[in-house]
Write a protein that holds these residues in place. Structure first.
Motif, PDB file in Angstrom:
ATOM      1  N   SER A 157      62.061  30.848  44.632  1.00  0.00           N
ATOM      2  CA  SER A 157      62.492  29.565  45.159  1.00  0.00           C
ATOM      3  C   SER A 157      61.971  28.475  44.235  1.00  0.00           C
ATOM      4  O   SER A 157      61.231  28.751  43.302  1.00  0.00           O
ATOM      5  N   GLN A 158      62.336  27.240  44.523  1.00  0.00           N
ATOM      6  CA  GLN A 158      61.880  26.134  43.696  1.00  0.00           C
ATOM      7  C   GLN A 158      60.389  25.875  43.872  1.00  0.00           C
ATOM      8  O   GLN A 158      59.765  25.285  43.014  1.00  0.00           O
ATOM      9  N   ASP A 159      59.808  26.307  44.976  1.00  0.00           N
ATOM     10  CA  ASP A 159      58.384  26.077  45.214  1.00  0.00           C
ATOM     11  C   ASP A 159      57.571  27.362  45.205  1.00  0.00           C
ATOM     12  O   ASP A 159      56.461  27.402  45.678  1.00  0.00           O
ATOM     13  N   GLY A 160      58.153  28.441  44.701  1.00  0.00           N
ATOM     14  CA  GLY A 160      57.414  29.691  44.621  1.00  0.00           C
ATOM     15  C   GLY A 160      58.188  30.862  45.185  1.00  0.00           C
ATOM     16  O   GLY A 160      59.391  30.810  45.382  1.00  0.00           O
ATOM     17  N   TYR A 161      57.487  31.929  45.468  1.00  0.00           N
ATOM     18  CA  TYR A 161      58.057  33.188  45.903  1.00  0.00           C
ATOM     19  C   TYR A 161      58.348  33.163  47.397  1.00  0.00           C
ATOM     20  O   TYR A 161      57.469  32.888  48.198  1.00  0.00           O
ATOM     21  N   LYS A 162      59.588  33.440  47.794  1.00  0.00           N
ATOM     22  CA  LYS A 162      59.944  33.484  49.215  1.00  0.00           C
ATOM     23  C   LYS A 162      59.991  34.919  49.735  1.00  0.00           C
ATOM     24  O   LYS A 162      60.030  35.131  50.922  1.00  0.00           O
ATOM     25  N   GLY A 163      60.065  35.881  48.844  1.00  0.00           N
ATOM     26  CA  GLY A 163      60.084  37.270  49.265  1.00  0.00           C
ATOM     27  C   GLY A 163      61.315  38.001  48.753  1.00  0.00           C
ATOM     28  O   GLY A 163      62.312  37.394  48.380  1.00  0.00           O
ATOM     29  N   SER A 164      61.235  39.311  48.737  1.00  0.00           N
ATOM     30  CA  SER A 164      62.330  40.146  48.252  1.00  0.00           C
ATOM     31  C   SER A 164      63.623  39.836  48.991  1.00  0.00           C
ATOM     32  O   SER A 164      63.635  39.735  50.218  1.00  0.00           O
ATOM     33  N   ASN A 165      64.684  39.679  48.225  1.00  0.00           N
ATOM     34  CA  ASN A 165      66.028  39.466  48.773  1.00  0.00           C
ATOM     35  C   ASN A 165      66.111  38.276  49.726  1.00  0.00           C
ATOM     36  O   ASN A 165      66.881  38.292  50.678  1.00  0.00           O
ATOM     37  N   SER A 166      65.323  37.243  49.455  1.00  0.00           N
ATOM     38  CA  SER A 166      65.443  36.024  50.271  1.00  0.00           C
ATOM     39  C   SER A 166      66.765  35.331  49.973  1.00  0.00           C
ATOM     40  O   SER A 166      67.399  34.794  50.870  1.00  0.00           O
ATOM     41  N   GLY A 167      67.213  35.354  48.711  1.00  0.00           N
ATOM     42  CA  GLY A 167      68.530  34.870  48.333  1.00  0.00           C
ATOM     43  C   GLY A 167      68.602  33.406  47.959  1.00  0.00           C
ATOM     44  O   GLY A 167      67.741  32.603  48.313  1.00  0.00           O
ATOM     45  N   SER A 168      69.653  33.075  47.213  1.00  0.00           N
ATOM     46  CA  SER A 168      69.915  31.690  46.807  1.00  0.00           C
ATOM     47  C   SER A 168      71.385  31.568  46.422  1.00  0.00           C
ATOM     48  O   SER A 168      72.070  32.560  46.211  1.00  0.00           O
ATOM     49  N   ALA A 169      71.849  30.321  46.346  1.00  0.00           N
ATOM     50  CA  ALA A 169      73.208  30.034  45.890  1.00  0.00           C
ATOM     51  C   ALA A 169      73.111  29.015  44.768  1.00  0.00           C
ATOM     52  O   ALA A 169      72.224  28.158  44.765  1.00  0.00           O
ATOM     53  N   TYR A 170      74.012  29.109  43.819  1.00  0.00           N
ATOM     54  CA  TYR A 170      74.014  28.235  42.658  1.00  0.00           C
ATOM     55  C   TYR A 170      75.289  27.409  42.661  1.00  0.00           C
ATOM     56  O   TYR A 170      76.363  27.922  42.990  1.00  0.00           O
ATOM     57  N   VAL A 171      75.155  26.139  42.271  1.00  0.00           N
ATOM     58  CA  VAL A 171      76.294  25.234  42.241  1.00  0.00           C
ATOM     59  C   VAL A 171      76.576  24.846  40.798  1.00  0.00           C
ATOM     60  O   VAL A 171      75.668  24.446  40.059  1.00  0.00           O
ATOM     61  N   TYR A 172      77.837  24.959  40.402  1.00  0.00           N
ATOM     62  CA  TYR A 172      78.304  24.616  39.058  1.00  0.00           C
ATOM     63  C   TYR A 172      79.427  23.598  39.175  1.00  0.00           C
ATOM     64  O   TYR A 172      80.202  23.645  40.134  1.00  0.00           O
ATOM     65  N   THR A 173      79.517  22.717  38.192  1.00  0.00           N
ATOM     66  CA  THR A 173      80.658  21.807  38.122  1.00  0.00           C
ATOM     67  C   THR A 173      81.215  21.819  36.703  1.00  0.00           C
ATOM     68  O   THR A 173      80.515  22.158  35.738  1.00  0.00           O
ATOM     69  N   ARG A 174      82.479  21.431  36.623  1.00  0.00           N
ATOM     70  CA  ARG A 174      83.096  21.280  35.303  1.00  0.00           C
ATOM     71  C   ARG A 174      82.435  20.105  34.594  1.00  0.00           C
ATOM     72  O   ARG A 174      82.133  19.090  35.204  1.00  0.00           O
ATOM     73  N   ASP A 175      82.261  20.242  33.282  1.00  0.00           N
ATOM     74  CA  ASP A 175      81.683  19.154  32.504  1.00  0.00           C
ATOM     75  C   ASP A 175      82.613  17.947  32.442  1.00  0.00           C
ATOM     76  O   ASP A 175      82.156  16.816  32.364  1.00  0.00           O
ATOM     77  N   ILE A 176      83.910  18.193  32.471  1.00  0.00           N
ATOM     78  CA  ILE A 176      84.903  17.118  32.509  1.00  0.00           C
ATOM     79  C   ILE A 176      85.795  17.386  33.717  1.00  0.00           C
ATOM     80  O   ILE A 176      86.517  18.390  33.763  1.00  0.00           O
ATOM     81  N   ALA A 177      85.715  16.507  34.697  1.00  0.00           N
ATOM     82  CA  ALA A 177      86.470  16.692  35.939  1.00  0.00           C
ATOM     83  C   ALA A 177      87.955  16.869  35.652  1.00  0.00           C
ATOM     84  O   ALA A 177      88.546  16.124  34.875  1.00  0.00           O
TER      85      ALA A 177
END
Length: 139
Positions: free
Chosen positions: A37-57
């Motif tokens: 996590s952003q503040d350390g370890y949350k545990g095995s398979n805690s999970g996260s999602a990533y957000v991406y955007t186009r550089d030019i809309a």
């Protein structure tokens, strides 16, 4: 193939790409096996999602850039946050099918009861504006 999205902090066993959703110029990618996590370890398979955007809309040939990493505030081991992801406009839904067990058991002993988290607005996911047009040449 236009692009290959990767997690900036990806590691073996993250299962990045298990869930993917797109809305306009924004893509959300689930990694239910992520342990950090952003503040350390949350545990095995805690999970996260990533957000991406186009550089030019709006550009179909533009590159995509990771803008943020979404985590459950109460995430714990084996929540498998981001087993499913969805996006509509600036609202993101993230499923955590294992929520209810692990270190933050707040569902009266229920294990794997599951939950869905809603994130809105996604202020970090707004695509960069298109560059201004070049000025006409001076005669």
């Amino acid at each position: 193939q236009r692009s290959n999205l990767l997690a900036a902090d990806g590691a073996a066993g993250d299962y990045f790409g298990h869930g993917v959703a797109i809305s306009g110029d924004t893509v959300v990618v689930g990694a239910f096996g992520d342990d950090e996590s952003q503040d350390g370890y949350k545990g095995s398979n805690s999970g996260s999602a990533y957000v991406y955007t186009r550089d030019i809309a709006g550009s179909l040939t533009s590159n995509w850039t990771q803008r943020s990493k979404i985590l459950a505030a109460d995430g714990a081991a084996y929540d498998v946050f981001a087993t499913a992801v969805a996006i509509s406009g600036e609202t993101v839904l993230v499923g955590a099918s294992g929520d209810g067990g692990g270190a933050s058991n707040n569902n009266n002993g229920a294990v794997n009861i599951g939950s869905t988290y809603m994130f809105r607005p996604l202020s970090l996911t707004t695509p960069h504006p298109s560059p201004p047009p070049s000025p006409p040449p001076t005669p």
